[in-house]
Design a protein around this motif. Structure first.
Motif, PDB file in Angstrom:
ATOM      1  N   ASN A   6       6.539 -11.309  37.145  1.00 34.54           N
ATOM      2  CA  ASN A   6       7.157 -11.215  35.835  1.00 34.54           C
ATOM      3  C   ASN A   6       6.413 -11.990  34.762  1.00 34.54           C
ATOM      4  O   ASN A   6       6.394 -11.561  33.608  1.00 34.54           O
ATOM      5  CB  ASN A   6       8.600 -11.698  35.915  1.00 34.54           C
ATOM      6  N   THR A   7       5.806 -13.108  35.145  1.00 35.15           N
ATOM      7  CA  THR A   7       5.093 -13.917  34.156  1.00 35.15           C
ATOM      8  C   THR A   7       3.956 -13.104  33.531  1.00 35.15           C
ATOM      9  O   THR A   7       3.730 -13.169  32.329  1.00 35.15           O
ATOM     10  CB  THR A   7       4.575 -15.217  34.803  1.00 35.15           C
ATOM     11  N   PHE A   9       3.865  -9.918  32.939  1.00 34.34           N
ATOM     12  CA  PHE A   9       4.365  -8.977  31.938  1.00 34.34           C
ATOM     13  C   PHE A   9       5.020  -9.674  30.756  1.00 34.34           C
ATOM     14  O   PHE A   9       4.972  -9.158  29.633  1.00 34.34           O
ATOM     15  CB  PHE A   9       5.256  -7.933  32.600  1.00 34.34           C
ATOM     16  N   ALA A  10       5.564 -10.846  30.994  1.00 32.41           N
ATOM     17  CA  ALA A  10       6.094 -11.630  29.875  1.00 32.41           C
ATOM     18  C   ALA A  10       4.946 -11.976  28.935  1.00 32.41           C
ATOM     19  O   ALA A  10       5.039 -11.794  27.720  1.00 32.41           O
ATOM     20  CB  ALA A  10       6.785 -12.886  30.389  1.00 32.41           C
TER      21      ALA A  10
ATOM     22  N   ARG B  97      16.300 -15.784  33.235  1.00 33.21           N
ATOM     23  CA  ARG B  97      15.128 -14.906  33.332  1.00 33.21           C
ATOM     24  C   ARG B  97      15.620 -13.512  33.658  1.00 33.21           C
ATOM     25  O   ARG B  97      15.654 -13.115  34.821  1.00 33.21           O
ATOM     26  CB  ARG B  97      14.192 -15.392  34.448  1.00 33.21           C
ATOM     27  N   GLU B  99      14.955  -9.845  33.769  1.00 30.26           N
ATOM     28  CA  GLU B  99      13.874  -8.871  33.712  1.00 30.26           C
ATOM     29  C   GLU B  99      14.259  -7.701  32.810  1.00 30.26           C
ATOM     30  O   GLU B  99      13.429  -7.202  32.054  1.00 30.26           O
ATOM     31  CB  GLU B  99      13.528  -8.365  35.119  1.00 30.26           C
ATOM     32  N   LEU B 102      13.855  -8.756  29.233  1.00 28.90           N
ATOM     33  CA  LEU B 102      12.435  -8.892  28.930  1.00 28.90           C
ATOM     34  C   LEU B 102      11.852  -7.519  28.591  1.00 28.90           C
ATOM     35  O   LEU B 102      11.154  -7.347  27.595  1.00 28.90           O
ATOM     36  CB  LEU B 102      11.702  -9.500  30.131  1.00 28.90           C
ATOM     37  N   PHE B 106      10.656  -5.920  24.526  1.00 29.16           N
ATOM     38  CA  PHE B 106       9.321  -5.427  24.165  1.00 29.16           C
ATOM     39  C   PHE B 106       9.204  -3.907  24.299  1.00 29.16           C
ATOM     40  O   PHE B 106       8.103  -3.386  24.419  1.00 29.16           O
ATOM     41  CB  PHE B 106       8.267  -6.126  25.013  1.00 29.16           C
TER      42      PHE B 106
END
Lengths: 183, 183
Positions: A6-7, A9-10, B97, B99, B102, B106
DNA sequence: GTATCCATGTAACCAGTTACATGATTGC
DNA sequence: GCAATCATGTAACTGGTTACATGGATAC
Protein backbone atom coordinates in the motif's frame (compact mmCIF):
# COMPACT_ATOMS: atom_id res chain seq x y z
CA UNK A 1 -6.69 -10.42 0.08
CA UNK A 2 -5.54 -8.34 3.03
CA UNK A 3 -3.23 -5.46 2.24
CA UNK A 4 0.10 -5.35 0.53
CA UNK A 5 2.32 -2.77 -1.05
CA UNK A 6 0.00 0.00 0.00
CA UNK A 7 2.83 2.42 0.71
CA UNK A 8 3.88 2.17 -2.94
CA UNK A 9 0.46 3.26 -4.14
CA UNK A 10 0.04 5.89 -1.45
CA UNK A 11 3.30 7.46 -2.65
CA UNK A 12 2.34 7.16 -6.32
CA UNK A 13 -1.05 8.71 -5.54
CA UNK A 14 0.47 11.66 -3.72
CA UNK A 15 3.10 12.21 -6.42
CA UNK A 16 0.38 11.97 -9.08
CA UNK A 17 -1.07 15.22 -7.65
CA UNK A 18 2.30 17.02 -7.55
CA UNK A 19 6.01 16.13 -7.45
CA UNK A 20 7.57 16.24 -3.99
CA UNK A 21 10.17 14.94 -1.55
CA UNK A 22 9.93 12.18 1.06
CA UNK A 23 9.42 14.90 3.60
CA UNK A 24 6.57 16.40 1.56
CA UNK A 25 4.91 12.99 1.29
CA UNK A 26 5.06 12.54 5.04
CA UNK A 27 3.64 16.02 5.61
CA UNK A 28 0.83 15.35 3.15
CA UNK A 29 -0.03 12.18 5.08
CA UNK A 30 0.08 13.94 8.44
CA UNK A 31 -2.11 16.83 7.39
CA UNK A 32 -4.27 16.52 4.28
CA UNK A 33 -5.06 12.80 4.45
CA UNK A 34 -4.19 12.00 8.11
CA UNK A 35 -7.83 11.20 8.52
CA UNK A 36 -7.67 8.10 6.31
CA UNK A 37 -3.97 7.31 5.77
CA UNK A 38 -0.67 7.13 7.62
CA UNK A 39 3.02 6.63 6.79
CA UNK A 40 6.38 6.68 8.66
CA UNK A 41 9.66 8.14 7.45
CA UNK A 42 11.28 4.79 8.18
CA UNK A 43 9.13 3.29 5.48
CA UNK A 44 8.79 6.17 3.00
CA UNK A 45 12.51 6.59 2.31
CA UNK A 46 13.34 2.93 1.58
CA UNK A 47 10.20 2.58 -0.55
CA UNK A 48 11.13 5.71 -2.54
CA UNK A 49 14.49 4.06 -3.29
CA UNK A 50 12.82 0.89 -4.52
CA UNK A 51 10.24 2.80 -6.58
CA UNK A 52 13.10 4.64 -8.25
CA UNK A 53 14.70 1.27 -9.10
CA UNK A 54 11.37 0.03 -10.47
CA UNK A 55 11.15 3.10 -12.69
CA UNK A 56 7.72 4.20 -11.48
CA UNK A 57 9.14 7.46 -10.14
CA UNK A 58 12.14 9.60 -11.16
CA UNK A 59 14.29 12.36 -9.66
CA UNK A 60 13.32 15.81 -10.78
CA UNK A 61 16.82 17.25 -11.13
CA UNK A 62 15.87 20.55 -12.78
CA UNK A 63 14.89 23.69 -10.93
CA UNK A 64 16.59 22.73 -7.66
CA UNK A 65 18.35 25.62 -5.98
CA UNK A 66 22.00 24.91 -5.23
CA UNK A 67 22.87 23.33 -1.92
CA UNK A 68 19.33 22.15 -1.20
CA UNK A 69 19.16 18.76 0.44
CA UNK A 70 15.66 18.21 -0.92
CA UNK A 71 15.22 15.33 -3.33
CA UNK A 72 12.16 15.93 -5.45
CA UNK A 73 10.51 12.93 -7.08
CA UNK A 74 7.90 12.81 -9.81
CA UNK A 75 5.77 9.96 -11.11
CA UNK A 76 6.75 8.46 -14.50
CA UNK A 77 4.46 7.26 -17.27
CA UNK A 78 5.04 3.70 -16.11
CA UNK A 79 4.12 4.78 -12.60
CA UNK A 80 0.88 6.38 -13.77
CA UNK A 81 -0.07 3.24 -15.65
CA UNK A 82 0.56 1.00 -12.65
CA UNK A 83 -1.35 3.42 -10.45
CA UNK A 84 -4.40 3.42 -12.74
CA UNK A 85 -4.33 -0.39 -12.82
CA UNK A 86 -4.25 -0.48 -9.02
CA UNK A 87 -7.13 2.02 -8.82
CA UNK A 88 -9.25 -0.32 -10.93
CA UNK A 89 -8.70 -3.30 -8.66
CA UNK A 90 -11.18 -3.80 -5.80
CA UNK A 91 -9.90 -2.46 -2.47
CA UNK A 92 -8.56 -5.10 -0.09
CA UNK A 93 -9.78 -4.80 3.42
CA UNK A 94 -7.77 -5.24 6.61
CA UNK A 95 -9.49 -7.47 9.16
CA UNK A 96 -10.78 -5.40 12.08
CA UNK A 97 -8.56 -5.31 15.18
CA UNK A 98 -9.85 -2.77 17.64
CA UNK A 99 -7.72 -2.80 20.77
CA UNK A 100 -10.35 -0.76 22.55
CA UNK A 101 -13.13 -3.22 21.73
CA UNK A 102 -10.90 -6.13 22.72
CA UNK A 103 -10.40 -4.56 26.14
CA UNK A 104 -14.08 -3.70 26.44
CA UNK A 105 -15.17 -7.25 25.53
CA UNK A 106 -13.20 -8.79 28.39
CA UNK A 107 -13.56 -5.99 30.92
CA UNK A 108 -16.20 -7.73 33.05
CA UNK A 109 -13.66 -8.32 35.82
CA UNK A 110 -13.10 -4.56 36.19
CA UNK A 111 -15.21 -2.40 38.53
CA UNK A 112 -18.17 -0.66 36.89
CA UNK A 113 -16.55 2.77 37.28
CA UNK A 114 -13.45 1.67 35.43
CA UNK A 115 -15.50 0.43 32.51
CA UNK A 116 -17.40 3.73 32.42
CA UNK A 117 -14.05 5.51 32.55
CA UNK A 118 -12.77 3.48 29.58
CA UNK A 119 -15.84 4.34 27.53
CA UNK A 120 -15.57 7.98 28.52
CA UNK A 121 -11.95 8.20 27.37
CA UNK A 122 -12.88 6.62 24.09
CA UNK A 123 -15.70 9.11 23.64
CA UNK A 124 -13.43 12.06 24.43
CA UNK A 125 -10.92 10.87 21.85
CA UNK A 126 -13.55 10.64 19.16
CA UNK A 127 -15.15 13.93 20.17
CA UNK A 128 -11.77 15.62 19.78
CA UNK A 129 -11.23 14.03 16.40
CA UNK A 130 -14.73 15.10 15.39
CA UNK A 131 -14.11 18.71 16.41
CA UNK A 132 -10.82 18.76 14.54
CA UNK A 133 -12.38 17.42 11.36
CA UNK A 134 -15.24 19.90 11.52
CA UNK A 135 -12.69 22.70 11.86
CA UNK A 136 -10.71 21.40 8.87
CA UNK A 137 -13.94 21.22 6.90
CA UNK A 138 -14.60 24.89 7.66
CA UNK A 139 -11.07 25.85 6.61
CA UNK A 140 -11.49 23.91 3.39
CA UNK A 141 -14.86 25.54 2.72
CA UNK A 142 -13.36 28.98 3.36
CA UNK A 143 -10.65 28.33 0.74
CA UNK A 144 -8.02 28.49 3.41
CA UNK A 145 -5.97 25.97 1.39
CA UNK A 146 -4.96 26.38 -2.22
CA UNK A 147 -6.25 23.38 -4.12
CA UNK A 148 -8.26 22.72 -7.25
CA UNK A 149 -12.05 22.44 -7.05
CA UNK A 150 -11.73 18.82 -8.13
CA UNK A 151 -9.23 17.92 -5.39
CA UNK A 152 -11.33 19.80 -2.85
CA UNK A 153 -14.30 17.61 -3.62
CA UNK A 154 -12.37 14.44 -2.76
CA UNK A 155 -10.88 15.91 0.39
CA UNK A 156 -14.32 17.04 1.52
CA UNK A 157 -15.69 13.55 1.00
CA UNK A 158 -12.77 12.06 2.94
CA UNK A 159 -13.45 14.51 5.76
CA UNK A 160 -17.11 13.50 5.79
CA UNK A 161 -15.94 9.90 6.10
CA UNK A 162 -14.03 10.78 9.27
CA UNK A 163 -16.84 12.91 10.65
CA UNK A 164 -19.48 10.23 10.09
CA UNK A 165 -17.19 7.58 11.64
CA UNK A 166 -16.56 9.75 14.71
CA UNK A 167 -20.27 10.39 15.11
CA UNK A 168 -20.84 6.65 15.01
CA UNK A 169 -18.21 6.01 17.69
CA UNK A 170 -19.68 8.72 19.91
CA UNK A 171 -23.14 7.26 19.45
CA UNK A 172 -21.87 3.82 20.49
CA UNK A 173 -20.25 5.30 23.61
CA UNK A 174 -23.58 6.82 24.63
CA UNK A 175 -25.33 3.48 24.28
CA UNK A 176 -22.60 1.50 25.99
CA UNK A 177 -22.34 3.90 28.93
CA UNK A 178 -26.12 3.58 29.34
CA UNK A 179 -25.81 -0.16 29.98
CA UNK A 180 -23.46 0.35 32.93
CA UNK A 181 -25.03 3.48 34.37
CA UNK A 182 -28.44 1.95 34.99
CA UNK A 183 -27.37 -0.93 37.18
CA UNK B 1 1.72 4.20 21.03
CA UNK B 2 0.42 1.98 18.23
CA UNK B 3 -0.22 -1.65 18.98
CA UNK B 4 2.00 -4.36 20.31
CA UNK B 5 1.58 -7.76 21.83
CA UNK B 6 -2.14 -7.68 21.22
CA UNK B 7 -2.32 -11.35 20.34
CA UNK B 8 -1.05 -12.18 23.82
CA UNK B 9 -3.90 -10.31 25.47
CA UNK B 10 -6.50 -11.51 23.00
CA UNK B 11 -5.52 -15.09 23.91
CA UNK B 12 -5.46 -14.35 27.64
CA UNK B 13 -8.87 -12.68 27.36
CA UNK B 14 -10.41 -15.63 25.54
CA UNK B 15 -8.86 -18.15 27.94
CA UNK B 16 -10.08 -16.05 30.87
CA UNK B 17 -13.64 -16.92 29.80
CA UNK B 18 -12.94 -20.65 29.43
CA UNK B 19 -9.93 -22.94 28.84
CA UNK B 20 -9.44 -24.02 25.23
CA UNK B 21 -7.09 -25.08 22.45
CA UNK B 22 -5.42 -22.99 19.75
CA UNK B 23 -8.14 -24.20 17.44
CA UNK B 24 -10.84 -23.06 19.87
CA UNK B 25 -9.22 -19.64 20.13
CA UNK B 26 -9.22 -19.27 16.36
CA UNK B 27 -12.85 -20.36 16.16
CA UNK B 28 -13.81 -17.91 18.87
CA UNK B 29 -12.15 -15.12 16.89
CA UNK B 30 -13.82 -16.15 13.64
CA UNK B 31 -17.30 -16.35 15.09
CA UNK B 32 -18.06 -14.66 18.42
CA UNK B 33 -15.72 -11.67 18.13
CA UNK B 34 -14.97 -11.64 14.36
CA UNK B 35 -16.69 -8.31 14.33
CA UNK B 36 -13.94 -6.59 16.33
CA UNK B 37 -10.96 -8.95 16.39
CA UNK B 38 -8.95 -11.28 14.15
CA UNK B 39 -6.16 -13.86 14.54
CA UNK B 40 -4.30 -16.37 12.31
CA UNK B 41 -3.23 -19.90 13.20
CA UNK B 42 0.27 -18.97 12.11
CA UNK B 43 0.38 -16.51 14.94
CA UNK B 44 -1.74 -18.19 17.61
CA UNK B 45 0.37 -21.36 17.89
CA UNK B 46 3.78 -19.71 18.30
CA UNK B 47 2.31 -17.18 20.75
CA UNK B 48 0.73 -19.99 22.80
CA UNK B 49 4.19 -21.56 23.07
CA UNK B 50 5.74 -18.33 24.30
CA UNK B 51 2.88 -17.66 26.75
CA UNK B 52 3.46 -21.12 28.18
CA UNK B 53 7.15 -20.26 28.65
CA UNK B 54 6.19 -16.97 30.31
CA UNK B 55 3.96 -18.87 32.69
CA UNK B 56 0.81 -16.88 31.96
CA UNK B 57 -0.98 -19.97 30.66
CA UNK B 58 -0.60 -23.69 31.45
CA UNK B 59 -1.57 -27.01 29.88
CA UNK B 60 -4.72 -28.51 31.31
CA UNK B 61 -3.59 -32.13 31.40
CA UNK B 62 -6.53 -33.57 33.33
CA UNK B 63 -9.77 -34.74 31.80
CA UNK B 64 -8.30 -35.23 28.30
CA UNK B 65 -9.60 -38.35 26.58
CA UNK B 66 -6.82 -40.65 25.41
CA UNK B 67 -5.39 -40.13 21.96
CA UNK B 68 -6.86 -36.67 21.56
CA UNK B 69 -4.60 -34.31 19.71
CA UNK B 70 -6.23 -31.35 21.41
CA UNK B 71 -4.01 -29.29 23.68
CA UNK B 72 -6.16 -27.44 26.15
CA UNK B 73 -4.68 -24.34 27.77
CA UNK B 74 -5.91 -22.40 30.77
CA UNK B 75 -4.91 -19.02 32.15
CA UNK B 76 -2.73 -18.99 35.29
CA UNK B 77 -2.92 -16.62 38.25
CA UNK B 78 0.05 -14.74 36.83
CA UNK B 79 -1.77 -14.53 33.50
CA UNK B 80 -4.91 -13.11 35.15
CA UNK B 81 -2.85 -10.49 36.92
CA UNK B 82 -1.10 -9.40 33.75
CA UNK B 83 -4.41 -9.36 31.93
CA UNK B 84 -6.05 -7.12 34.56
CA UNK B 85 -3.06 -4.76 34.39
CA UNK B 86 -3.39 -4.57 30.62
CA UNK B 87 -7.15 -3.92 30.91
CA UNK B 88 -6.41 -0.92 33.11
CA UNK B 89 -4.04 0.68 30.61
CA UNK B 90 -5.56 3.03 28.05
CA UNK B 91 -6.17 1.38 24.67
CA UNK B 92 -3.57 2.15 22.01
CA UNK B 93 -4.99 3.06 18.66
CA UNK B 94 -3.74 1.97 15.28
CA UNK B 95 -3.38 4.85 12.82
CA UNK B 96 -6.11 4.69 10.19
CA UNK B 97 -5.16 3.09 6.88
CA UNK B 98 -8.20 2.59 4.72
CA UNK B 99 -7.20 1.16 1.38
CA UNK B 100 -10.63 2.00 0.03
CA UNK B 101 -10.38 5.65 1.05
CA UNK B 102 -6.84 5.83 -0.37
CA UNK B 103 -8.16 4.64 -3.73
CA UNK B 104 -11.15 6.95 -3.52
CA UNK B 105 -8.99 9.99 -2.70
CA UNK B 106 -6.91 9.61 -5.85
CA UNK B 107 -9.58 8.26 -8.18
CA UNK B 108 -10.15 11.53 -10.06
CA UNK B 109 -8.44 10.11 -13.15
CA UNK B 110 -11.02 7.32 -13.36
CA UNK B 111 -14.29 7.71 -15.33
CA UNK B 112 -17.29 8.79 -13.25
CA UNK B 113 -19.00 5.38 -13.62
CA UNK B 114 -15.96 3.59 -12.22
CA UNK B 115 -15.95 5.77 -9.14
CA UNK B 116 -19.67 5.15 -8.65
CA UNK B 117 -18.98 1.44 -9.08
CA UNK B 118 -16.25 1.56 -6.40
CA UNK B 119 -18.60 3.28 -3.97
CA UNK B 120 -21.35 0.83 -4.78
CA UNK B 121 -19.13 -2.18 -4.07
CA UNK B 122 -18.10 -0.65 -0.78
CA UNK B 123 -21.74 -0.08 0.14
CA UNK B 124 -22.71 -3.65 -0.74
CA UNK B 125 -19.90 -4.98 1.45
CA UNK B 126 -21.06 -2.97 4.42
CA UNK B 127 -24.71 -3.74 3.79
CA UNK B 128 -23.88 -7.44 3.88
CA UNK B 129 -21.91 -7.03 7.08
CA UNK B 130 -24.81 -5.07 8.54
CA UNK B 131 -27.34 -7.79 7.66
CA UNK B 132 -25.09 -10.46 9.14
CA UNK B 133 -24.67 -8.58 12.39
CA UNK B 134 -28.39 -7.93 12.72
CA UNK B 135 -29.00 -11.65 12.24
CA UNK B 136 -26.41 -12.53 14.90
CA UNK B 137 -28.06 -10.03 17.21
CA UNK B 138 -31.41 -11.80 16.74
CA UNK B 139 -29.81 -15.20 17.41
CA UNK B 140 -28.20 -13.82 20.54
CA UNK B 141 -31.49 -12.28 21.70
CA UNK B 142 -33.28 -15.60 21.08
CA UNK B 143 -30.77 -17.41 23.33
CA UNK B 144 -29.54 -19.39 20.39
CA UNK B 145 -26.09 -19.50 22.01
CA UNK B 146 -25.36 -20.73 25.50
CA UNK B 147 -23.62 -17.94 27.38
CA UNK B 148 -24.00 -16.14 30.66
CA UNK B 149 -26.17 -13.04 30.91
CA UNK B 150 -23.05 -11.05 31.73
CA UNK B 151 -21.12 -12.25 28.66
CA UNK B 152 -24.19 -11.68 26.50
CA UNK B 153 -24.25 -8.05 27.50
CA UNK B 154 -20.70 -7.47 26.23
CA UNK B 155 -21.28 -9.38 23.02
CA UNK B 156 -24.44 -7.39 22.37
CA UNK B 157 -22.54 -4.14 22.86
CA UNK B 158 -19.78 -5.34 20.50
CA UNK B 159 -22.44 -6.21 17.92
CA UNK B 160 -23.95 -2.76 18.27
CA UNK B 161 -20.47 -1.35 17.62
CA UNK B 162 -20.32 -3.22 14.31
CA UNK B 163 -23.89 -2.31 13.38
CA UNK B 164 -23.40 1.38 14.10
CA UNK B 165 -20.11 1.38 12.14
CA UNK B 166 -21.74 -0.31 9.14
CA UNK B 167 -24.60 2.17 9.22
CA UNK B 168 -22.05 4.97 9.17
CA UNK B 169 -20.21 3.49 6.18
CA UNK B 170 -23.48 3.03 4.29
CA UNK B 171 -24.47 6.61 5.08
CA UNK B 172 -21.14 7.86 3.70
CA UNK B 173 -21.64 5.85 0.50
CA UNK B 174 -25.01 7.51 -0.04
CA UNK B 175 -23.49 10.96 0.34
CA UNK B 176 -20.45 10.20 -1.81
CA UNK B 177 -22.48 8.65 -4.61
CA UNK B 178 -24.64 11.80 -4.58
CA UNK B 179 -21.64 13.96 -5.47
CA UNK B 180 -20.90 11.99 -8.62
CA UNK B 181 -24.47 11.30 -9.70
CA UNK B 182 -25.52 14.93 -9.99
CA UNK B 183 -22.89 16.05 -12.46
C1' DG C 1 21.46 30.95 21.85
C1' DT C 2 18.03 27.66 21.81
C1' DA C 3 14.02 25.45 20.22
C1' DT C 4 11.59 24.06 16.33
C1' DC C 5 11.21 22.79 11.86
C1' DC C 6 13.36 21.09 7.61
C1' DA C 7 15.44 16.98 5.67
C1' DT C 8 17.32 12.27 4.79
C1' DG C 9 18.49 8.19 5.97
C1' DT C 10 19.78 3.27 8.31
C1' DA C 11 19.45 -0.81 11.29
C1' DA C 12 17.25 -3.63 14.36
C1' DC C 13 13.19 -5.31 15.34
C1' DC C 14 8.53 -7.21 15.49
C1' DA C 15 3.89 -8.48 14.58
C1' DG C 16 1.38 -10.68 11.63
C1' DT C 17 0.56 -13.21 6.93
C1' DT C 18 0.97 -16.89 3.66
C1' DA C 19 2.11 -21.12 2.27
C1' DC C 20 3.23 -25.56 3.29
C1' DA C 21 2.89 -30.07 5.69
C1' DT C 22 0.42 -33.65 7.93
C1' DG C 23 -3.08 -36.57 9.38
C1' DA C 24 -7.34 -38.02 12.08
C1' DT C 25 -12.38 -37.90 12.34
C1' DT C 26 -17.03 -37.13 10.88
C1' DG C 27 -20.93 -36.72 7.78
C1' DC C 28 -23.00 -37.67 3.45
C1' DG D 1 -15.18 -43.09 -1.04
C1' DC D 2 -14.96 -38.05 -0.76
C1' DA D 3 -15.41 -33.67 1.23
C1' DA D 4 -15.39 -31.02 5.12
C1' DT D 5 -13.98 -30.14 9.55
C1' DC D 6 -10.89 -30.96 13.40
C1' DA D 7 -6.22 -30.12 14.84
C1' DT D 8 -1.31 -28.56 15.25
C1' DG D 9 2.42 -26.84 13.71
C1' DT D 10 6.77 -24.55 10.96
C1' DA D 11 9.36 -21.53 7.77
C1' DA D 12 9.82 -17.88 4.86
C1' DC D 13 8.47 -13.56 4.20
C1' DT D 14 6.96 -8.81 4.39
C1' DG D 15 5.12 -4.59 5.75
C1' DG D 16 5.65 -1.49 8.97
C1' DT D 17 7.58 0.56 13.54
C1' DT D 18 11.06 2.41 16.57
C1' DA D 19 15.18 4.16 17.64
C1' DC D 20 19.20 6.20 16.28
C1' DA D 21 22.20 9.46 13.74
C1' DT D 22 23.11 13.76 11.57
C1' DG D 23 22.98 18.47 10.47
C1' DG D 24 21.29 22.91 8.19
C1' DA D 25 17.82 26.76 8.42
C1' DT D 26 14.61 29.65 10.65
C1' DA D 27 12.13 32.00 14.30
C1' DC D 28 11.95 34.06 18.69
Amino acid sequence: MAMKNNTKFAILGILSIAPGSGYDIKKYCDTVIANVWHENYGHIYPVLTSLLAEGVIRRQEEEQEEGSRRKIYEITQKGREEFITWLGEPAGYAPVRSEFMLKFLFSSSLPRENILQMISEYRVRHQRKYDELVQTQKDLEADYFIISADRKQYLKAALRFGIISSEAAIKWCGEAAGIFENK
